[in-house]
Design a protein around this motif. Structure first.
Motif, PDB file in Angstrom:
ATOM      1  N   THR A 279       0.852  -1.195   0.000  1.00 30.23           N
ATOM      2  CA  THR A 279       0.000   0.000   0.000  1.00 30.23           C
ATOM      3  C   THR A 279       0.887   1.246   0.000  1.00 30.23           C
ATOM      4  O   THR A 279       2.099   1.158   0.170  1.00 30.23           O
ATOM      5  CB  THR A 279      -0.917   0.019   1.244  1.00 30.23           C
ATOM      6  OG1 THR A 279      -0.099  -0.032   2.427  1.00 30.23           O
ATOM      7  CG2 THR A 279      -1.874  -1.156   1.237  1.00 30.23           C
ATOM      8  N   GLY A 280       0.264   2.398  -0.210  1.00 34.64           N
ATOM      9  CA  GLY A 280       0.983   3.657  -0.154  1.00 34.64           C
ATOM     10  C   GLY A 280       2.077   3.767  -1.203  1.00 34.64           C
ATOM     11  O   GLY A 280       1.956   3.280  -2.325  1.00 34.64           O
ATOM     12  N   ASP A 281       3.182   4.405  -0.822  1.00 35.65           N
ATOM     13  CA  ASP A 281       4.290   4.620  -1.746  1.00 35.65           C
ATOM     14  C   ASP A 281       4.897   3.297  -2.210  1.00 35.65           C
ATOM     15  O   ASP A 281       5.386   3.193  -3.334  1.00 35.65           O
ATOM     16  CB  ASP A 281       5.369   5.480  -1.095  1.00 35.65           C
ATOM     17  CG  ASP A 281       4.894   6.913  -0.856  1.00 35.65           C
ATOM     18  OD1 ASP A 281       3.922   7.316  -1.529  1.00 35.65           O
ATOM     19  OD2 ASP A 281       5.486   7.599   0.002  1.00 35.65           O
ATOM     20  N   ALA A 282       4.887   2.291  -1.329  1.00 36.14           N
ATOM     21  CA  ALA A 282       5.452   0.993  -1.711  1.00 36.14           C
ATOM     22  C   ALA A 282       4.689   0.383  -2.878  1.00 36.14           C
ATOM     23  O   ALA A 282       5.274  -0.215  -3.782  1.00 36.14           O
ATOM     24  CB  ALA A 282       5.433   0.044  -0.511  1.00 36.14           C
ATOM     25  N   ALA A 283       3.358   0.536  -2.874  1.00 34.22           N
ATOM     26  CA  ALA A 283       2.538   0.021  -3.977  1.00 34.22           C
ATOM     27  C   ALA A 283       2.847   0.759  -5.268  1.00 34.22           C
ATOM     28  O   ALA A 283       2.934   0.151  -6.341  1.00 34.22           O
ATOM     29  CB  ALA A 283       1.053   0.140  -3.633  1.00 34.22           C
ATOM     30  N   ALA A 284       3.001   2.074  -5.179  1.00 36.20           N
ATOM     31  CA  ALA A 284       3.320   2.860  -6.374  1.00 36.20           C
ATOM     32  C   ALA A 284       4.677   2.458  -6.945  1.00 36.20           C
ATOM     33  O   ALA A 284       4.839   2.331  -8.168  1.00 36.20           O
ATOM     34  CB  ALA A 284       3.301   4.346  -6.036  1.00 36.20           C
ATOM     35  N   ARG A 285       5.670   2.250  -6.066  1.00 43.11           N
ATOM     36  CA  ARG A 285       6.998   1.837  -6.537  1.00 43.11           C
ATOM     37  C   ARG A 285       6.942   0.448  -7.162  1.00 43.11           C
ATOM     38  O   ARG A 285       7.584   0.195  -8.192  1.00 43.11           O
ATOM     39  CB  ARG A 285       7.999   1.851  -5.369  1.00 43.11           C
ATOM     40  CG  ARG A 285       8.400   3.240  -4.894  1.00 43.11           C
ATOM     41  CD  ARG A 285       9.623   3.156  -3.985  1.00 43.11           C
ATOM     42  NE  ARG A 285       9.372   2.369  -2.791  1.00 43.11           N
ATOM     43  CZ  ARG A 285       8.900   2.869  -1.654  1.00 43.11           C
ATOM     44  NH1 ARG A 285       8.611   4.155  -1.549  1.00 43.11           N
ATOM     45  NH2 ARG A 285       8.714   2.084  -0.599  1.00 43.11           N
ATOM     46  N   ARG A 286       6.175  -0.450  -6.553  1.00 45.47           N
ATOM     47  CA  ARG A 286       6.059  -1.810  -7.081  1.00 45.47           C
ATOM     48  C   ARG A 286       5.426  -1.789  -8.468  1.00 45.47           C
ATOM     49  O   ARG A 286       5.891  -2.464  -9.391  1.00 45.47           O
ATOM     50  CB  ARG A 286       5.218  -2.670  -6.141  1.00 45.47           C
ATOM     51  CG  ARG A 286       4.996  -4.093  -6.628  1.00 45.47           C
ATOM     52  CD  ARG A 286       6.285  -4.883  -6.689  1.00 45.47           C
ATOM     53  NE  ARG A 286       6.876  -4.990  -5.354  1.00 45.47           N
ATOM     54  CZ  ARG A 286       8.076  -5.496  -5.122  1.00 45.47           C
ATOM     55  NH1 ARG A 286       8.825  -5.907  -6.118  1.00 45.47           N
ATOM     56  NH2 ARG A 286       8.554  -5.563  -3.890  1.00 45.47           N
ATOM     57  N   LEU A 287       4.361  -1.017  -8.600  1.00 41.07           N
ATOM     58  CA  LEU A 287       3.674  -0.948  -9.893  1.00 41.07           C
ATOM     59  C   LEU A 287       4.584  -0.360 -10.967  1.00 41.07           C
ATOM     60  O   LEU A 287       4.586  -0.812 -12.113  1.00 41.07           O
ATOM     61  CB  LEU A 287       2.405  -0.105  -9.759  1.00 41.07           C
ATOM     62  CG  LEU A 287       1.462  -0.121 -10.963  1.00 41.07           C
ATOM     63  CD1 LEU A 287       0.993  -1.528 -11.264  1.00 41.07           C
ATOM     64  CD2 LEU A 287       0.283   0.787 -10.720  1.00 41.07           C
ATOM     65  N   LYS A 288       5.380   0.627 -10.578  1.00 39.30           N
ATOM     66  CA  LYS A 288       6.300   1.237 -11.539  1.00 39.30           C
ATOM     67  C   LYS A 288       7.325   0.211 -12.026  1.00 39.30           C
ATOM     68  O   LYS A 288       7.687   0.177 -13.213  1.00 39.30           O
ATOM     69  CB  LYS A 288       7.010   2.422 -10.891  1.00 39.30           C
ATOM     70  CG  LYS A 288       7.880   3.212 -11.847  1.00 39.30           C
ATOM     71  CD  LYS A 288       8.462   4.450 -11.177  1.00 39.30           C
ATOM     72  CE  LYS A 288       9.319   5.248 -12.161  1.00 39.30           C
ATOM     73  NZ  LYS A 288       9.872   6.477 -11.529  1.00 39.30           N
ATOM     74  N   ARG A 289       7.814  -0.652 -11.109  1.00 36.18           N
ATOM     75  CA  ARG A 289       8.773  -1.680 -11.513  1.00 36.18           C
ATOM     76  C   ARG A 289       8.137  -2.723 -12.420  1.00 36.18           C
ATOM     77  O   ARG A 289       8.792  -3.276 -13.309  1.00 36.18           O
ATOM     78  CB  ARG A 289       9.343  -2.384 -10.264  1.00 36.18           C
ATOM     79  CG  ARG A 289      10.236  -1.506  -9.401  1.00 36.18           C
ATOM     80  CD  ARG A 289      10.978  -2.346  -8.381  1.00 36.18           C
ATOM     81  NE  ARG A 289      11.642  -1.523  -7.373  1.00 36.18           N
ATOM     82  CZ  ARG A 289      11.215  -1.373  -6.136  1.00 36.18           C
ATOM     83  NH1 ARG A 289      10.124  -2.005  -5.740  1.00 36.18           N
ATOM     84  NH2 ARG A 289      11.863  -0.616  -5.285  1.00 36.18           N
ATOM     85  N   LEU A 290       6.859  -3.018 -12.177  1.00 32.30           N
ATOM     86  CA  LEU A 290       6.180  -4.059 -12.954  1.00 32.30           C
ATOM     87  C   LEU A 290       5.657  -3.567 -14.295  1.00 32.30           C
ATOM     88  O   LEU A 290       5.340  -4.385 -15.167  1.00 32.30           O
ATOM     89  CB  LEU A 290       5.006  -4.639 -12.144  1.00 32.30           C
ATOM     90  CG  LEU A 290       5.351  -5.426 -10.886  1.00 32.30           C
ATOM     91  CD1 LEU A 290       4.074  -5.904 -10.204  1.00 32.30           C
ATOM     92  CD2 LEU A 290       6.249  -6.623 -11.212  1.00 32.30           C
ATOM     93  N   MET A 291       5.539  -2.258 -14.475  1.00 31.25           N
ATOM     94  CA  MET A 291       4.913  -1.722 -15.680  1.00 31.25           C
ATOM     95  C   MET A 291       5.540  -2.221 -16.979  1.00 31.25           C
ATOM     96  O   MET A 291       4.810  -2.530 -17.932  1.00 31.25           O
ATOM     97  CB  MET A 291       4.893  -0.201 -15.642  1.00 31.25           C
ATOM     98  CG  MET A 291       3.761   0.384 -14.806  1.00 31.25           C
ATOM     99  SD  MET A 291       2.112  -0.174 -15.333  1.00 31.25           S
ATOM    100  CE  MET A 291       1.971   0.673 -16.903  1.00 31.25           C
ATOM    101  N   PRO A 292       6.878  -2.312 -17.124  1.00 32.70           N
ATOM    102  CA  PRO A 292       7.431  -2.842 -18.387  1.00 32.70           C
ATOM    103  C   PRO A 292       6.925  -4.250 -18.706  1.00 32.70           C
ATOM    104  O   PRO A 292       6.624  -4.558 -19.860  1.00 32.70           O
ATOM    105  CB  PRO A 292       8.945  -2.823 -18.150  1.00 32.70           C
ATOM    106  CG  PRO A 292       9.149  -1.753 -17.131  1.00 32.70           C
ATOM    107  CD  PRO A 292       7.954  -1.831 -16.234  1.00 32.70           C
ATOM    108  N   LEU A 293       6.814  -5.102 -17.669  1.00 33.41           N
ATOM    109  CA  LEU A 293       6.318  -6.458 -17.885  1.00 33.41           C
ATOM    110  C   LEU A 293       4.829  -6.449 -18.203  1.00 33.41           C
ATOM    111  O   LEU A 293       4.360  -7.207 -19.060  1.00 33.41           O
ATOM    112  CB  LEU A 293       6.585  -7.325 -16.653  1.00 33.41           C
ATOM    113  CG  LEU A 293       8.041  -7.491 -16.242  1.00 33.41           C
ATOM    114  CD1 LEU A 293       8.152  -8.448 -15.066  1.00 33.41           C
ATOM    115  CD2 LEU A 293       8.883  -7.998 -17.404  1.00 33.41           C
ATOM    116  N   LEU A 294       4.066  -5.593 -17.523  1.00 28.84           N
ATOM    117  CA  LEU A 294       2.629  -5.515 -17.787  1.00 28.84           C
ATOM    118  C   LEU A 294       2.367  -5.026 -19.203  1.00 28.84           C
ATOM    119  O   LEU A 294       1.436  -5.495 -19.865  1.00 28.84           O
ATOM    120  CB  LEU A 294       1.959  -4.584 -16.768  1.00 28.84           C
ATOM    121  CG  LEU A 294       2.062  -4.995 -15.293  1.00 28.84           C
ATOM    122  CD1 LEU A 294       1.273  -4.044 -14.416  1.00 28.84           C
ATOM    123  CD2 LEU A 294       1.585  -6.425 -15.092  1.00 28.84           C
TER     124      LEU A 294
END
Length: 544
Positions: A219-234
């Motif tokens: 949740t929070g900033d950790a979720a945003a950072r995680r999503l940013k890392r996963l975006m190339p794969l998504l």
């Protein structure tokens, strides 16, 4: 009669909308092509997207073999000529490791002087080959052609129904009808038929179509950072299964991608929901929420009309922020349009819209005259939403038989588990970390999916820091995983001994997509889960 297993078929509607329950549709099912392998009976239901059913000869029920796949060769003819249909039963050519069969397509002549079907329509056939192992992916197709005829001119209707290999093995005998009146036989060289199917430049193995769940438990900033890392794969997943093969991203059916969040999904409530929705807005993806609850819709808002409250309740109970695209764009682009004519798709979408409207009206009537949702009213909502649902609403325990009653689910953990259990996902992409408030831990999420669907490919993103080998739950999750995502070369070396395929962010995303598809196919052919993963998950849940 043969029927498709309804429990599995509902998960395939994004690619094959004709699987939707419809009495009129079921009465006109045709062109199923049966074949046998190792004594087991199978039936080809669709050539593009590719769907083969394993038939229970005692009950007549066909279970779809997953994952589906999309053939670049067949897609090319679908785009050029329209839908393709089955024809003859397939003949096994074991020394080549393939089956070969004839399919047909209808070529419509644009003659304004005639209105009859036989004068406007011409049948063309083509050879196609597919693998001799589940899920029987299409390898290649030939150019469409007319069958030989003894009539003065090639008739508009030729329909091949039989195919047999001669005793010496060098020829194929085709039986077919002409103009629905004359029975005809013709022989073809097996070698030439195989060469015509495999000789086209775009004739290559059909890449699998996957239902992929990306799970963000932070949740929070950790979720945003995680999503940013996963975006190339998504983005690679959303671009389509054929992106690794050099095709344009929108040239065929796509994977169905769902992004599930453990954070507050309501846009504007904390800023996080809006940011995450902006990140996935560019993807043809469905956004699901694991923090859905009855409490969020338990009270009618001031001056809220019945229909508005009903829409809000339906959305929350289904744990959806954004539903799957059903307009022909996004996840449906290519797949649905390749499977059915546009006119029929529009008719089905109109029927769906009418069904959605009727459901909301029934739900609105159930909420009339009340200001809050008590236990009895929640049960009534579940009864309404569970009827004919494509996926059971996570906040409801839908009845599995008519004598039972659908009831509301109050536990956030049970609701989150339902999202994972009923999705029928072939791949789960999740981080090995989670917020304390998350309804499930990463290991619980992985085991929930794996026990419900043993063939699911587990992809785990390791922590951004060094892997703590003393963390037993983390190490169990990493050992269960088929693919591990490493953040650095050092971490890549640390994860290598765990047994899964290790992918680094420095590698091309196409490599990741290829690995994901190959692991999904491997698990389909394996048919059983690994003993170690099964035991680890059962030990975990035995503690609860």
């Amino acid at each position: 009669r043969l029927e498709v297993d309804r429990l599995v078929a509902k998960q395939l509607l994004c690619w094959l909308p004709q699987l939707e329950h419809d009495g009129e549709r079921e009465s006109r099912e045709k062109n199923w092509s049966p074949f046998k392998l190792g004594g087991a009976l199978f039936a080809e239901y669709s050539l593009e997207p590719r769907l083969v059913l394993a038939i229970n000869e005692e009950t007549g029920v066909g279970t779809p073999l997953l994952p589906l796949s999309s053939s670049p060769a067949a897609t090319a003819w679908v785009r050029k000529l329209g839908p393709v249909s089955g024809g003859t039963p397939a003949v096994h050519v074991p020394d080549e490791g393939v089956f070969i069969a004839l399919a047909h397509t209808k070529l419509f002549k644009k003659k304004k002087s005639s209105r009859t079907a036989t004068q406007r329509m011409v049948y063309k056939h083509f050879w196609y080959t597919f693998e001799d192992a589940p899920p029987f992916r299409v390898i290649g197709t030939s150019t469409p052609f007319s069958l030989p005829t003894q009539r003065a001119q090639v008739p508009s209707i030729q329909f091949a129904t039989g195919l047999q290999r001669t005793l010496n093995g060098s020829e194929l005998i085709v039986s077919y009808g002409e103009m629905d009146c004359h029975a005809t036989l013709a022989s073809f060289s097996l070698a030439q038929a195989l060469a015509s199917a495999h000789g086209r430049a775009n004739a290559r193995l059909a890449p699998p179509l996957l239902r992929v769940l990306a799970l963000v438990l932070e949740t929070g900033d950790a979720a945003a950072r995680r999503l940013k890392r996963l975006m190339p794969l998504l983005r690679a997943i959303a671009a389509g299964p054929d992106v690794a093969g050099g095709e344009e991203p929108s040239s065929g059916p796509r994977h169905q991608l769902t992004v599930a969040l453990a954070a507050d999904c309501e846009a504007g409530s904390s800023g996080l929901g809006a940011a995450l929705q902006r990140e996935v807005a560019s993807l043809p993806a469905r956004l699901a929420c694991l923090c859905c609850s009855w409490g969020a819709v338990a009270q009618r808002r001031a001056d809220e009309a019945n229909d508005v409250w009903a829409a809000r309740v339906a959305k929350e109970v289904r744990c959806e922020v954004a539903p799957s695209d059903t307009s022909g764009d996004g996840v449906l682009r290519g797949g649905a349009h390749g499977a059915l004519p546009t006119k029929q798709l529009k008719k089905m979408e109109k029927a769906r819209a009418a069904a959605r409207h009727a459901l909301l009206q029934e739900l609105s009537a159930a909420l009339s005259g009340v200001e809050s949702l008590g236990t009895a009213r929640r049960s009534r909502v579940c009864v309404i939403l569970c009827t004919g649902a494509v996926e059971p609403p996570p906040l409801c325990a839908c009845a599995s038989a008519t004598r039972l009653r659908s009831e509301p689910t109050e536990s956030p953990r049970a609701a989150a588990a339902a999202v994972l259990r009923h999705g029928g996902y072939q791949a789960l992409l999740a981080a090995a970390a989670a917020a304390e408030a998350a309804p499930l831990s990463p290991l619980e999420a992985a085991c929930t999916v794996r026990l419900a669907h043993p063939q699911t490919v587990l992809v785990s993103a390791s922590p951004s820091s060094a892997v703590n080998e003393s963390n037993a739950e983390l190490m169990t999750l990493l050992r269960l995983s088929d693919i591990l995502l490493a953040h650095s070369p050092e971490q890549q070396r640390q994860l290598a001994p765990l047994g899964g395929l290790v992918w680094s962010k420095r590698q091309p995303t196409t490599r990741f997509l290829e690995a994901l598809q190959q692991r999904a196919l491997h698990r389909t052919r394996q048919r059983v889960p690994s003993i170690g993963s099964d035991r680890a998950c059962r030990r975990l849940f035995s503690a609860y």
